[in-house]
Enzyme design. Structure first.
Site, PDB file in Angstrom:
ATOM      1  N   ARG A 299       0.821  -1.216   0.000  1.00 34.36           N
ATOM      2  CA  ARG A 299       0.000   0.000   0.000  1.00 34.36           C
ATOM      3  C   ARG A 299       0.853   1.264   0.000  1.00 34.36           C
ATOM      4  O   ARG A 299       0.493   2.270  -0.614  1.00 34.36           O
ATOM      5  CB  ARG A 299      -0.997  -0.034   1.162  1.00 34.36           C
ATOM      6  CG  ARG A 299      -2.059  -1.084   0.894  1.00 34.36           C
ATOM      7  CD  ARG A 299      -3.178  -1.177   1.896  1.00 34.36           C
ATOM      8  NE  ARG A 299      -4.238  -1.987   1.287  1.00 34.36           N
ATOM      9  CZ  ARG A 299      -5.283  -2.497   1.938  1.00 34.36           C
ATOM     10  NH1 ARG A 299      -5.437  -2.283   3.232  1.00 34.36           N
ATOM     11  NH2 ARG A 299      -6.190  -3.209   1.289  1.00 34.36           N
ATOM     12  N   HIS A 442      -7.051   0.500  -7.001  1.00 32.84           N
ATOM     13  CA  HIS A 442      -6.471  -0.818  -6.706  1.00 32.84           C
ATOM     14  C   HIS A 442      -5.809  -0.881  -5.321  1.00 32.84           C
ATOM     15  O   HIS A 442      -5.723   0.110  -4.634  1.00 32.84           O
ATOM     16  CB  HIS A 442      -5.512  -1.263  -7.829  1.00 32.84           C
ATOM     17  CG  HIS A 442      -4.232  -0.502  -7.922  1.00 32.84           C
ATOM     18  ND1 HIS A 442      -3.119  -1.009  -8.555  1.00 32.84           N
ATOM     19  CD2 HIS A 442      -3.878   0.732  -7.480  1.00 32.84           C
ATOM     20  CE1 HIS A 442      -2.156  -0.137  -8.497  1.00 32.84           C
ATOM     21  NE2 HIS A 442      -2.573   0.920  -7.865  1.00 32.84           N
ATOM     22  N   GLU A 443      -5.428  -2.071  -4.951  1.00 33.24           N
ATOM     23  CA  GLU A 443      -4.792  -2.337  -3.647  1.00 33.24           C
ATOM     24  C   GLU A 443      -5.686  -1.880  -2.498  1.00 33.24           C
ATOM     25  O   GLU A 443      -5.228  -1.324  -1.495  1.00 33.24           O
ATOM     26  CB  GLU A 443      -3.427  -1.624  -3.608  1.00 33.24           C
ATOM     27  CG  GLU A 443      -2.422  -2.196  -2.629  1.00 33.24           C
ATOM     28  CD  GLU A 443      -2.078  -3.663  -2.928  1.00 33.24           C
ATOM     29  OE1 GLU A 443      -1.930  -4.042  -4.095  1.00 33.24           O
ATOM     30  OE2 GLU A 443      -1.988  -4.431  -1.959  1.00 33.24           O
ATOM     31  N   GLY A 444      -7.003  -2.158  -2.644  1.00 29.99           N
ATOM     32  CA  GLY A 444      -7.991  -1.665  -1.671  1.00 29.99           C
ATOM     33  C   GLY A 444      -8.443  -0.282  -2.073  1.00 29.99           C
ATOM     34  O   GLY A 444      -7.658   0.663  -1.979  1.00 29.99           O
TER      35      GLY A 444
END
Lengths: 601, 601
Positions: A299, A442-444
């Site tokens: 993140r 993306h990535e949460g």
């Protein structure tokens, strides 16, 4: 500064050595072979490679995205040339130990290295970076056999890696994945299922592609607790670990994206012919936990990338604004007077200063996060180590979401500075803007980051992370000896008190059914918390700049430090105060959004 | 509601008949042949044509932009089919008198007509709309001979029109244009120069293209006072007004844009062979004044288009959010429970409600502006007419800039609602976002709108426009008889007082050298003023909705009215309060942006 400048010459040295004191890391055994000189040499290599091999095809790759002819994915040759140079430099293994063939570099320095590549060409950079992320998981959780089979060739980039998490029907809801992994007598598994949005899922850049796949072992617990992690290679390995036959992993198709076009985004089918071999990583049913344990790094990487794409757009529009003349400024505003550079128009200057505040703020924030990982990794006091880990967990949603919200905002302002030119594809601003639009997703998604912060991280271990963060801030503020920065601390303090009032209020609310309002108001919580954090990050920069300003007679350095102070002022005077709205919303449990009935739309 | 819904069925009737009382216009002689029935018939035709002929190729035209082979511009056939249907319907002449072959429709209704086309396909819609804008200028300022030569065939769409203002070196600074127009013995002119960003500047849709070109007659005054306006056709007319030989207007090239790709954007060269014939519109040196007198309509058009592209993105993401299931909501959040539609997640609902507030707010705002033009045109009291004209002048920068700031914000949220799908070109959200990014730039950048508001419009005629606006607001507020809307008026009132304090403060500052800070802080002024204006526009809607809600037992209408009230609450509770920051900046003459030295960047 030329239009192809990737980063201001003073920026990384200032962040690394002045603000973060990265040199102090060399006192630890792990980094004792390093010094400012070796760090600088690494950064110098990165700058040259990014400028010479990554930057020139950033725009070309955007215009010529990868093609799939049903058999093979092809892309412009420049990508492989750049990828090969990157892997040959050893950067993929940069953070690994000397005995693993790595450079044993701190995260802080590796993040600074990545700055050049993300500024130059985020799409091509994705291939080695995804590989590094996959190595990170395997190195922590796979058994020795699996590590020995795959890691060495991933560290050299002969093999690349992916993260195959998302499925078409489930999206962010990983609990609902349907891919199955059936155990075989030989200890391996057979996978069956579909994945989507798998970046780097197919290409011809490497000898093999190592997919890290989330799947369910039949008979396991339901939901998130029944998810396991597997290594699934594109080509199986022979018994001597040489590259063997094709595994049953098929490219269902390439996705055509708004931006980030140089990176293949794939839909993959596993086990169409019931012969997809996979190898369990760690224990069964621990897959999601493993992925989440590596999430902080991933993140930060997304946040930092967003800051850098924003930063490059800032430099690009700054260059344009200094060069382009248009209109006049009083008192030289007669028709016969020369037109002025547009940077001299107040509103253009405002847009440039905002871009600087957003992108250098995001850059400094994520470097702080990377440095925190180094501090954790080198901490010998176990209690302190846990404290720092708690603070990192708390900061992670901010490190991901804030730069990926404000980096794109900077790119939007970058287009506006260029005006009509910014709207054409003959200039680069629009590509930066399209590329960066991925990062809030993306990535949460940033919505998920806001929920993670509001419902979990703030309360985790009874708010330990927040208490550690507060001490860290107070310690920084206590060191502020300079005038302008002290004023900024004064300006920030009331917001810190407000944050506490909001949290006290929420502590009570969380026990009631009104807690539900927070599902819609989590973004307000994110705004308050992240604006305070970024204000602190800016005060750290301004305070250091003020100290250094007093000690230098170098005109260029003076200018640079004054710019830092001014950007900090901008952030605290122009951006921080907008959270007054969010404070009010949370204190009143504003329910306007959750009260909106679906049928009323 | 299906994914291809252009506008909610209740929306335009509510705006036109309930909020604006457009029926009242029929009492005036000019519109006495009209009634709600004829208005509805026109809207029905627009809806069908937009849905059947404009919508289907919106995405296709984006993927297949116009091509120039050095001789001719080609584009997909669907554009001409749609354009021909539009021109044959008589919509181009919609606002003109029956004797001119028009429909003599009010601006209010013509704007509502445009709503369908802008929602369906803004790129193809640009061709007839640019033609209508050019007719507007010619009809007001050209002499009878010029009108007779060009207007009839522009009204039927046999000829199309453009606005050729911008030049490559001058951008927004029209004072600096270099195109010249040399008078000839026959009363015509020969033009020489280059123009850029000319939308619709070349294509094969019509028999002729009529360029309205700004140029300088040699020997005229310098700066903006020496600019004249010319009609410059692609093909000259023979003495019997039939289409004659090619005029010396060359397409230098097509520009390749981020969005709005179906509309050709051109670089044009006039007089490369010294034989570009042009005809003066009105008096010499009055060209810019003429253009500015027609600016209000043009700017409302841009604002309304931005609201509509935003609105279509909102409906598109709403449809997705109702259909797409993902994750679970307490208490049904066990793995075995069914996944929920994402609209039920608080943060998704927030993003949908924000989109509704931005886009229906922008739509209602611009319809108010169009209706104001009708009120001016039908006003028999000269003093009142001047008052209303002053208010329109004041509102114009808001009508242009606010929707073109918030329409794109809605499209950004639309992408976010779709998540990964929103980032792919397989879905439409990304096109809406790219298309709408043009609107903050053209027809006067939003920075220029903020300056126009802050330095000119607010002070014009000693603030007459503001006083008229205030009376209009107070009169609306006095009519608010419903509970929830009355609370919204209460919430808005303090901001009205603050606006006055800010203006009182600025009145003093404008006399000092601190006025310069406002060049960088004009956007703050725009934020305060436009947020108050849009709050008022939302209160008008909410108040009407509350009244109607009390009178209906129709469940669908009840839902619709409740949605209006909720969106108004959202705007006033979530958006309006952010201007507290701007109030503070202006009251303290914040100089952080203007103090930023160019060398400090």
């Amino acid at each position: 500064m030329a239009a192809d400048t990737l980063i201001h010459d003073f920026e990384l040295p200032f962040q690394l050595y002045d603000v973060l004191d990265a040199e102090a890391l060399c006192k630890h055994d792990k980094f004792s072979e390093h010094s400012v000189e070796t760090f600088d040499a690494v950064l110098d290599t990165a700058q040259k490679m990014a400028t010479n091999l990554f930057l020139p095809h950033n725009h070309i790759a955007d215009k010529n995205e990868p093609q799939f002819d049903g058999h093979k994915v092809s892309m412009i040759d420049d990508v492989k040339v750049a990828f090969d140079a990157f892997r040959e430099s050893g950067f993929i293994a940069g953070r690994y130990s000397f005995e693993d063939g790595g450079m044993q570099l701190p995260e802080t320095v590796m993040t600074a290295v990545s700055a050049y590549f993300m500024s130059a060409n985020p799409s091509t950079t994705a291939y080695p970076f995804l590989t590094a992320a996959a190595i990170n998981v395997i190195s922590h959780f796979a058994n020795e056999e699996l590590k020995n089979a795959f890691m060495p060739r991933m560290l050299t980039g002969e093999f690349t890696g992916t993260m195959a998490l998302t499925e078409p029907h489930a999206g962010s809801s990983l609990a609902d994945i349907k891919t199955t992994a059936s155990p075989q007598p030989d200890g391996s598994y057979r996978l069956k299922g579909s994945k989507i949005y798998i970046s780097g899922g197919e290409h011809e850049l490497s000898d093999n592609i190592v997919h890290l796949v989330l799947a369910k072992i039949p008979g396991g617990p339901g939901g998130v607790k029944g998810i396991s992690l597997f290594v699934v290679p594109k080509y199986r390995l022979n018994s001597d670990n040489s590259v063997g036959p094709r595994n049953d992993v098929q490219l269902a198709g390439l996705l055509h994206k708004l931006g980030y076009r140089g990176t293949t985004s794939t839909a993959l089918t596993f086990g169409e012919n019931n012969d997809c071999h996979g190898y369990l990583v760690g224990e069964p049913h621990f897959g999601l936990r493993y992925m989440f344990m590596m999430m902080n790094e991933a993140r930060i990487g997304v946040g930092f990338g967003a800051a850098m794409i924003g930063y490059r757009g800032y430099l690009y529009s700054l260059d344009y604004a200094k060069d382009r003349t248009q209109g006049r400024i009083a008192p030289n505003n007669k028709p016969e007077d020369d037109a002025t550079a547009i940077i001299n128009h107040g509103d253009v200057k405002r847009m440039l200063l905002a871009q600087k505040a957003y992108t250098e703020g995001g850059m400094s924030l994520c470097l702080y996060g990377s440095n925190l990982i180094d501090r954790i990794n080198t901490c010998e006091d176990e209690a302190r180590k846990l404290d720092l880990q708690e603070m990192l967990d708390l900061l992670t949603p901010v490190l991901k979401a804030w730069p990926s919200e404000y980096g794109p905002k900077a790119n939007d302002l970058g287009i506006q500075v260029l005006g009509g030119s910014g709207y054409t594809r003959e200039y680069y601003s629009e590509q930066f803007w399209r590329d960066n639009r991925l990062n809030p997703i993306h990535e949460g998604t940033n919505g998920i980051q806001a929920l993670d912060l509001s419902f979990r991280k703030i309360w985790q271990k009874n708010g330990l992370g927040l208490r550690v963060l507060q001490k860290e801030m107070q310690s920084d503020f206590a060191k502020v000896s300079t005038t302008q920065s002290a004023e900024l601390v004064q300006a920030l303090n009331p917001y810190l008190s407000e944050l506490h009032e909001v949290l006290t209020h929420l502590t009570a609310v969380m026990q009631t059914e009104k807690a539900f309002t927070l599902t819609a108001n989590a973004q307000a919580m994110m705004n308050i918390f992240s604006s305070i954090v970024v204000s602190w990050i800016w005060i750290r920069q301004a305070s250091k700049a003020e100290q250094l300003l007093a000690d230098t007679s170098d005109q260029q350095k003076q200018n640079y430090y004054k710019g830092k102070i001014q950007a900090a002022k901008y952030f605290i005077e122009w951006e921080l105060p907008t959270v007054a709205r969010d404070i009010q919303l949370l204190k009143t449990n504003n329910s306007t959004c959750v009260d909106m009935n679906n049928d009323w739309f």
